[in-house]
Structures are given as C-alpha cells and as structure tokens.
Design a protein around this motif. Structure first.
Motif, PDB file in Angstrom:
ATOM      1  N   PRO B 416     -76.410  -9.055  93.284  1.00 14.24           N
ATOM      2  CA  PRO B 416     -76.084  -9.933  92.144  1.00 14.24           C
ATOM      3  C   PRO B 416     -74.571 -10.060  91.897  1.00 14.24           C
ATOM      4  CG  PRO B 416     -77.855  -8.414  91.571  1.00 14.24           C
ATOM      5  CD  PRO B 416     -77.319  -7.973  92.898  1.00 14.24           C
ATOM      6  N   LEU B 423     -70.835  -3.235  87.539  1.00 13.89           N
ATOM      7  CA  LEU B 423     -70.067  -2.370  88.437  1.00 13.89           C
ATOM      8  C   LEU B 423     -69.247  -3.164  89.450  1.00 13.89           C
ATOM      9  CD1 LEU B 423     -72.955   0.146  89.231  1.00 13.89           C
ATOM     10  CD2 LEU B 423     -71.087   0.468  87.605  1.00 13.89           C
ATOM     11  N   CYS B 458     -69.508  -4.684  95.574  1.00 16.15           N
ATOM     12  CA  CYS B 458     -68.680  -3.473  95.467  1.00 16.15           C
ATOM     13  C   CYS B 458     -69.219  -2.434  96.441  1.00 16.15           C
ATOM     14  CB  CYS B 458     -68.657  -2.913  94.041  1.00 16.15           C
ATOM     15  SG  CYS B 458     -70.119  -1.969  93.592  1.00 16.15           S
ATOM     16  N   ASN B 460     -70.908   0.077  96.168  1.00 18.12           N
ATOM     17  CA  ASN B 460     -72.254   0.613  96.034  1.00 18.12           C
ATOM     18  C   ASN B 460     -73.208   0.019  97.064  1.00 18.12           C
ATOM     19  OD1 ASN B 460     -71.974   2.516  93.952  1.00 18.12           O
ATOM     20  ND2 ASN B 460     -71.768   0.842  92.493  1.00 18.12           N
ATOM     21  N   SER B 461     -72.807  -1.083  97.665  1.00 17.17           N
ATOM     22  CA  SER B 461     -73.487  -1.596  98.855  1.00 17.17           C
ATOM     23  C   SER B 461     -74.925  -2.043  98.644  1.00 17.17           C
ATOM     24  CB  SER B 461     -73.506  -0.533  99.979  1.00 17.17           C
ATOM     25  OG  SER B 461     -72.302   0.137 100.063  1.00 17.17           O
ATOM     26  N   CYS B 462     -75.241  -2.516  97.451  1.00 18.44           N
ATOM     27  CA  CYS B 462     -76.601  -3.002  97.238  1.00 18.44           C
ATOM     28  C   CYS B 462     -76.908  -4.163  98.170  1.00 18.44           C
ATOM     29  CB  CYS B 462     -76.803  -3.432  95.793  1.00 18.44           C
ATOM     30  SG  CYS B 462     -76.397  -2.139  94.635  1.00 18.44           S
TER      31      CYS B 462
HETATM   32  S1  SF4 Z   1     -73.160  -3.760  95.304  1.00 19.14           S
HETATM   33 FE1  SF4 Z   1     -74.601  -3.182  93.672  1.00 19.14          FE
HETATM   34  S2  SF4 Z   1     -73.331  -2.212  92.160  1.00 19.14           S
HETATM   35 FE2  SF4 Z   1     -71.943  -3.356  93.489  1.00 19.14          FE
HETATM   36  S3  SF4 Z   1     -71.751  -5.383  92.575  1.00 19.14           S
HETATM   37 FE3  SF4 Z   1     -73.446  -5.528  93.957  1.00 19.14          FE
HETATM   38  S4  SF4 Z   1     -75.237  -5.096  92.683  1.00 19.14           S
HETATM   39 FE4  SF4 Z   1     -73.469  -4.359  91.563  1.00 19.14          FE
END
Ligand code: SF4
Lengths: 174, 560
Positions: B416, B423, B458, B460-462
């Motif tokens: 997203p 984040l 970012c 966090n690699s979602c």
């Molecule tokens: S990788 Fe995850 S935490 Fe980072 S912007 Fe995307 S959804 Fe948000």
C-alpha cells in the motif's frame, strides 16, 4: 493491603518484592522478615539462611534462566516471574518450563507489568498467582478483571492448564 | 475447504466478545494507547495515515463464496467500497472506524472468518501455495497441514508476545509458490525413503531490512512431530531472540548469531522434551482435517474441450487471456483461472464490492463456490471446466477482472505504500500505475514475457521487492521520496535476493528506468531466455550501462 489473584480469586497479600539497587551487594543484605520474594542473586547468596523459611520465594527477571533455579525448586514454595514490560513474553516460557519440565507444584506468580488482557495466557502457562502492580487497578476493576481468566472456554492447543490439545480432548466431527 | 465445527466457531465468537470489551475499555480510557496497541494489532488493526486499517485473515488464501460476499458487504458498509488483497494472501480494509471494528468482526464470525493474529509479535497467518490441491506439480496437499498449524498457533498462550512477528509457510509442490525460503519457518512437505510423510524444515528466512534465505534445520521431521518441532523452535526463539532492538528481533538474527548448527542443537535439545508428548499429531486428527480438503465432485471430461479450442481460435482477446490467465489443472477438462487485480486504473490488489460480488457469483456458478487469494495479489478460481472458461471470461471482463497479464510486467506486486501506510518512506501505488501505463501494449508485454516486478514503500518489504526480478524500494532522502532499483531477485525453488543497481531515482524517472532495463533485456536475451535468466547470465553490468550510461559505469569502475 495489596491484592493478588490466586487460583482465580482475589485475596489479600503482603509479600514484599525485594529489588536490589545497583549499589547493593546481595551478600551484604540484611534479610527482611516476613513474606518476601528475593531476586536470584540474593537467593544464591543466602540460600542456607533461608532454609526452613516457607515465606521466602525467588523472583526471576525475564532474562534469568529458570534452569539455574532448578536444583533449588524443592526448597521453594513460590517463584515469581517478572514482566518488565507486558510485551516481554519470556516469562510465559519460564512458567511453562517450571511446571512441565521441572514439575514445580508451588506458586508461580506473575509480577511487574501485569495486565488483565494477558491473564488468560498467564493462567494457561501455569501461573496460579497474578499480581498487577499496586494501584494499576481499583478493587472494582480487579474484581471485573477476573472475567478475563475465562476469555476462551476450549482452546486449541495443549498448555500447562490443559495438557492435552483439543484434538485429544474432544471428539470432533468431520 | 475447512468448515468450522462448534469448537472453532466458539473460539472465534469468544474472540469477538473479548475484542468488543477491549475496544470499549480503550474508548472509555481504561486501556492506554500502549496497552491497547498489541491487542488491536493481534486483531489486525493498525492506526494508519487516514484511519485504522483492518487486516482480515484468509487462512492460506482460501475463501468461500459466502465469505467473499461478506467482504463485499464490509467494503460497502464500513469502507469506501473496496478491499485490498495483501501480499500474504490476506484482505485489508483501509477505512474502517475503530468503534465499528467489533461489529465488523462479528459479521466476519458469521462466515467463519476473523482477524486473529494478522499482525503483532505473534505467529501470523500460515501461508501456502495458492494452487494447493489443483496444481499439476503438487505431490502432497499442504492445506490440511496449514489448518492444523493454524489451530495450534491460534492464541498459543506461550507465543503471544514473541520478540517479533513470526511467519510460517508450507509448500507441497515441485515448484515452491509459497516462498518458503523467505519465512521464519518454511515447511516443505516430502516423503522419506519409506514413503512416510514429513517435512523438510527451513528456519530463519525473511525479507525486511536484513533479507536472508532460510536454512535447513532438519531434513525430515515426521508429520506426527511437526507441532512439537515447531513448538521447540518457537520456545528457543521466545526465550533467546533479541528484544533490545526491533531491527534485530526476528528469528533470522538469532539463527545467524548462533549459527544454524548451534540453533539446531538448542532446538533439538528442547524438542527431546516435547517429542512424543500430547502435542504429537494423531492419525485421527489428520484424517479429520484432511477430510475437509477432499477433491470436489469433478465430472469426467476429455482433457481438451472442443468448444474451448474453437472459442480461442475465434476470439483473439479470449485466446490472449486464456494463454496468460488460465493454468493447467490436475483434473482433465478443468482449468485454474487467475482473476487479475492488476487493472492499471486501480491500485494493485484492490477490488471493489461489486467485483467481489461477481467473484462470489462466478465461484458459485463455475468453481464449487471457492476462491483463492494469491500472494501476488490476484484472485483464483481453482476448478473451472474448460467449457465454462468463455463464460467466466466474458463476465470477468465486463467487470474489469480479466486483464490478461498474469505473470507479466504489469502483474506487479505492490504494497500500500505512502498512500496508506504510516511506516512508508515513499508511495508505491503511483509508481506501479505509472509503470503499468507505460507498458500498456499487450504485444509488447507478451514479447517481454514472464517477469516479476515487486514494489515496497519501505524496508519492511511487504511488497517483496528483494525477490522481484526487478525490485523497487521506496527510500527517504532528506524527506524526499526516492526509489532504489534492484535486479536478479526471485522467488520459488531458486530463491535469490536482488542486487541494487546504483543510485536511486525520483518517481518521475521510474517508467523510463524500467523501459531502459527492459530494452537491455530485449537486446541481450538469447532465444527462449526469460528476463531473470538473462540477468543471471549477464550479471548487472549491461543493465547498469543501459540505465546510467557509459560515463557513470566507467566512473564507478575507476572508483572501485
Ligand atoms: S513495505 Fe510494508 S510497511 Fe513499508 S510502506 Fe509498504 S506496506 Fe508499509
């Protein structure tokens, strides 16, 4: 008097939780009279002096290893496990180990940042005594919080309070 | 699929009551923000940029048509008319109000759904192969195991406050479509020499800030022991995983610090106590759970339906869709259909309430009432008769669900990002849409062929950018949004992590950058070579040259 949840009921409790500050050497400490939980270091230093006192328990911090206490468990009637923060989940494993691996039958008390929304998990892991910080909850809130011990009636997995998983306890239809 | 019995239903109902009370106490000021935070997270509830975001569990990606209709109702009633399929096969709503969340959960419970453990430092939704049970290359169905592990991990009292989140994936096919090498525990179903079923167990894989490929900790754990084995891993992690630094708290850091051999020693020492105990799985339980995943009542059909063949010949648009979005099935005369959620006009993975209703209808009419969510953020109808494909296509196309781009460049994975996620370093959806707009010519897309482009907003690699053939990562440079590009990542059996090609780019440059990368591929490829294969063969240099130009490359070489 401070309150304690013991086996699902509210009781008064006066046990002191002895906390060493950094300047205090455990060996030099004068031992308090009356019910007390002492830290691991104090226990180690004064073990023999405590013998015969059933009102002395040991409290472990979340980084302490329960294994280190294992040889002494026979002499102890109570162990307290500290939650420095409620999100530090190590004490759940510590309690489970005390009960299931070392067969500890005495009291296991949750101390520290103890909140009602974790009571259910604590109970399942073998805590039979739960002590939120003094002043955290009013007496009325504490009374109300007992409901959290019954959040779930038939959990899936085995734990200390229920040593068989649901698939062994119940006949589940296909 | 798995249907709740009264025990399952009661647990979910009790959860609704519990969370209703927790929300009430929070809104009444009895719970602090800090105290409420993990409680709401373990119910999938984030506080995001605009509103709370609610993540709903879709265990290993399986949905019934009734569940899809409930999601449509929630989208309509509590959200802005759409839902989002996540990269972990779950569903997210971006706009619900906190105070209605208990109501939403109550609605979900009526269709055997919940939001349990979809976030927080606990065992998360178990993920698996979206084609489980139908894939032609499957040797063992992972779904019963996923369900058994789901039940074991649901409200596990000892592991509700782990150092960090914990993800388990199960695969049972020749091709790994569950990314098991990038999970905290990756389980590969297999048979030993004697034909007994068990698991190869990988541990410590993960993406995020420190991407690591999981390592084998045990080559074969018999199926009866899988819960006790996982429990031993979790206990060692819960006790010794780092809690002093959020970025070093995943199990992969513990495994790296100890070395996999020492970690294994500790796990197996712990396992010695649990092994053979009450958590040992029984034949009866396996049979009970597996009984929910029986093969549907397939008709006996010829393996090539005549009407399907002639419809493809007569209709090039249908043929194009069939070529990309229809996949071979185990059962003669049946096919697996991918409903693409990668319409360039929408955020990748988004689906409207009306589309959800249509998907439910298609599932009921043509696919035994079941739908699957994939980690590539599409939906799948897994059991469609070849003779029904044309009807499915027409209806899906009318609803914007038949973009014929499965596995192509525009079928990208995208988190997203900055539009929704608190984040994020950078937005990801506009980048995705800009790339999709640039590559809007189907013939060109087909010529480029199979390729995976993954975008995360970012570290966090979602958006799984580390394992994208092309990975795009949003980075923050002095408060501005920039994008770092990596090449050579891949998921599946040959999982690899991409390498960054060089300095990052502004958003406006991104479509050009991707065009240049694609042009290099088209110029370099050998006959039949897919994008990732070319990257592996040539290395990054030609791509760097194509993107940054001669000067930049020579300069870098001199500095090296
Ligand atoms: S990788 Fe995850 S935490 Fe980072 S912007 Fe995307 S959804 Fe948000």
């Amino acid at each position: 008097m401070p309150k304690l949840i013991k086996n699902g009921r509210l009781v008064d409790d006066s046990a002191e939780i002895l906390v060493l500050d950094e300047s205090q050497a455990p060996e030099a400490l004068s031992l308090p009279a009356g019910p007390v939980f002492v830290p691991m270091a104090v226990w180690q230093a004064h073990k023999s002096a405590f013998s015969g006192r059933s009102d002395v328990g040991v409290w472990l911090d979340s980084h302490d290893n329960v294994e280190d206490l294992a040889p002494d468990l026979e002499d102890l009637s109570a162990v307290a496990l500290n939650f420095p923060k409620f999100t530090d989940g190590r004490a759940y494993s510590a309690a489970a180990l005390l009960r299931s691996r070392y067969g500890f039958k005495g009291e296991i008390r949750a101390i520290g940042d103890v909140l009602r929304d974790q009571f259910f998990f604590m109970q399942r892991c073998g805590f039979d005594a739960i002590q939120p910080k003094t002043g955290k909850y009013s007496d009325a809130q504490l009374e109300e919080s007992l409901a959290s011990l019954k959040d779930f009636s038939a959990p899936y997995q085995a734990a200390v309070d229920q040593p068989e998983p649901l698939f062994r306890r119940a006949q589940r239809a296909t | 699929m798995y249907r709740y019995d009264p025990y399952d239903q009661r647990i979910v109902d009790e959860r609704v009551a519990q969370f209703r009370d927790q929300t009430r106490r929070y809104l009444a000021g009895e719970l602090t923000d800090e105290e409420f935070r993990p409680l709401r997270l373990q119910n999938g509830l984030y506080i995001q940029r605009h509103a709370p975001m609610l993540r709903i569990a879709v265990p290993y990606g399986l949905l019934s048509s009734a569940q899809v209709r409930e999601l449509a109702r929630i989208a309509r009633t509590y959200d802005k008319g759409y839902a989002h399929i996540t990269t972990r096969q779950n569903v997210q709503f971006n706009w619900p109000e906190l105070k209605v969340v208990p109501e939403i959960l109550a609605g979900l419970a009526t269709v055997q759904m919940h939001a349990i453990q979809t976030s927080g430092a606990c065992i998360r939704n178990i993920t698996s192969d979206p084609f489980a049970g139908v894939a032609a290359d499957e040797y063992l169905d992972p779904r019963p195991w996923c369900e058994i592990l789901r039940q074991w991990s649901t409200f596990h009292p000892e592991f509700a406050f782990l150092p960090r989140k914990f993800k388990i994936a199960v695969n049972g096919a020749a091709e790994d479509r569950a990314v098991i090498q990038c999970h905290d525990i990756g389980l590969e179903l297999k048979r030993d020499a004697a034909g007994e079923i068990g698991f190869r167990v990988l541990v410590g894989g993960g993406m995020g800030r420190t991407p690591i490929i999981g390592e084998e900790i045990n080559a074969f754990v018999p199926w009866q022991d899988i819960i006790t084995y996982c429990e031993a891993i979790l206990r060692v992690y819960n006790r010794y995983g780092r809690r002093d630094n959020l970025y070093k708290a995943r199990i992969k850091i513990l495994v790296k610090a100890l070395g996999v051999a020492e970690f294994k020693r500790q796990v197996e020492e712990e396992w010695a106590f649990g092994k053979g105990g009450p958590n040992t799985l029984t034949e009866a339980e396996l049979t009970r759970v597996a009984g929910h995943f029986t093969t549907p009542a397939y008709e006996t059909l010829p393996s090539d339906d005549a009407s399907y063949v002639s419809q493809r010949a007569a209709n090039p648009a249908f043929a194009a869709w069939a070529r990309r979005n229809v996949i071979a099935h185990q059962q003669p005369g049946y096919a697996v259909v991918v409903l693409s959620l990668k319409d360039p006009k929408r955020a990748p993975g988004d689906i409207t309430d009306a589309q959800l209703e249509l998907v439910a209808e298609l599932a009921d009419a043509y696919s035994f009432g079941e739908v699957r969510a994939t980690h590539e953020q599409n939906l799948v109808l897994a059991d469609v008769k070849q003779s029904d494909l044309f009807a499915v296509w027409e209806k899906a196309r009318a609803a914007g669900l038949a973009t014929p781009n499965f596995g192509l460049l525009t079928d990208l994975i995208c988190c997203p990002g900055g539009d929704f996620c608190a984040l994020a370093n950078a937005k990801s959806i506009p980048i995705a849409n800009a790339i999709q707009a640039r590559f809007d010519d189907l013939d060109h897309l087909y010529d480029i062929g199979d390729i995976e482009l993954n975008i995360s907003g970012c570290m966090n690699s979602c958006g799984h950018h580390h394992v994208g053939h092309i990975g795009i990562l949003g980075v923050d440079k002095n408060g501005e949004e920039w994008y770092q590009v990596s090449l050579g990542g891949s998921q599946g059996n040959q999982t690899s992590l991409g390498k960054v090609i060089g300095r990052s780019f502004a958003a406006a440059e991104m479509p050009d950058v991707i065009s240049k990368i694609i042009d290099v591929y088209l110029g370099q490829r050998q006959p039949g070579e897919r994008f990732i294969e070319t990257v592996r063969r040539t290395g990054l240099d030609p791509f760097k040259l194509g993107v940054y130009g001669e000067a930049a490359v020579t300069e870098r070489k001199q500095n090296a």
